[in-house]
Design a protein around this motif. Sequence first.
Motif, PDB file in Angstrom:
ATOM      1  N   LYS A   1       0.844  -1.189   0.000  1.00  0.00           N
ATOM      2  CA  LYS A   1       0.000   0.000   0.000  1.00  0.00           C
ATOM      3  C   LYS A   1       0.887   1.250   0.000  1.00  0.00           C
ATOM      4  CE  LYS A   1      -3.767  -2.262   2.466  1.00  0.00           C
ATOM      5  NZ  LYS A   1      -4.651  -2.240   3.651  1.00  0.00           N
ATOM      6  N   PRO A   2       0.370   2.357  -0.507  1.00  0.00           N
ATOM      7  CA  PRO A   2       1.184   3.588  -0.524  1.00  0.00           C
ATOM      8  C   PRO A   2       1.540   4.044   0.885  1.00  0.00           C
ATOM      9  CG  PRO A   2      -1.087   4.058  -1.109  1.00  0.00           C
ATOM     10  CD  PRO A   2      -0.966   2.564  -1.085  1.00  0.00           C
ATOM     11  N   LYS A   3       2.758   4.557   1.040  1.00  0.00           N
ATOM     12  CA  LYS A   3       3.257   5.036   2.339  1.00  0.00           C
ATOM     13  C   LYS A   3       3.549   6.523   2.206  1.00  0.00           C
ATOM     14  CE  LYS A   3       5.437   0.557   3.158  1.00  0.00           C
ATOM     15  NZ  LYS A   3       4.993  -0.018   1.884  1.00  0.00           N
TER      16      LYS A   3
ATOM     17  N   ASP B   1      11.056  10.199  -1.390  1.00  0.00           N
ATOM     18  CA  ASP B   1      12.435  10.237  -1.887  1.00  0.00           C
ATOM     19  C   ASP B   1      13.298  11.267  -1.169  1.00  0.00           C
ATOM     20  OD1 ASP B   1      11.714   8.292  -3.673  1.00  0.00           O
ATOM     21  OD2 ASP B   1      11.292   9.693  -5.314  1.00  0.00           O
ATOM     22  N   GLY B   2      12.676  12.220  -0.492  1.00  0.00           N
ATOM     23  CA  GLY B   2      13.452  13.243   0.195  1.00  0.00           C
ATOM     24  C   GLY B   2      14.051  12.790   1.511  1.00  0.00           C
TER      25      GLY B   2
END
Length: 221
Positions: free
Chosen positions: A44-46, A51-52
């Motif tokens: 699932k999306p976190k 990326d930062g």
Amino acid sequence: RSTAMSALPGPPSSQPSKRSQKLAAAALREDFDPVRKPRQKHDKPKPWDHDGIDHWAIEPFSREDVMMGASAGKSVKKSSSGGKNSDAKAGGGGGGGPLILEESSFCVLFPKYREKYLREVWPVVTKALKECGVKCELNVVEGSMTVATTRKTWDPFIIFKARDLIKLLSRSTPVAQAVKILDDQMQCDVIKIGGLVRNKERFVKRRQRLLGPNGSTLKAL
């Protein structure tokens, strides 16, 4: 023979499988990545992971972190025991006690020719270790330096850094360079060269080349 013929695989089905349909639907999306596997139920999306974030960054360790951990331990101890003296038991004596219960100390010997230099720079060493909550002692009779933790020591690893500091001072390292070992990002290693050459005279000459005139080569290194 009829049995063997029936066991042979038949022609492939004209209907595409569900997996093929999912891959075809995913290829139509703009964010399609052919290397990435199709998203499963647990994938699932976190939103908190992007990326930062530098996952390899080492967070600085401060006194506030220790105090928060000690206060959390007190609250847990108090809620679990339910007694009035639970704060005194939970590593702090109610607020003014030591964070480290046992005293740790290290002692390092130094050669006779370092005594004059260590007497001159010892106030600098004492000031640097006092900021970390570590006490130090210079014994010129026995030719030794001792560091030990105190009631104000909050970093459990700083005693090993202090041990490396007096070890560097005993091995002719200038105090300006030696105090840098107290930083978490700095490390040191002592390479023993006594057993590299069997001939004693040859070893002394090579060691002198490493030191240089008045220690100039060693300072450059």
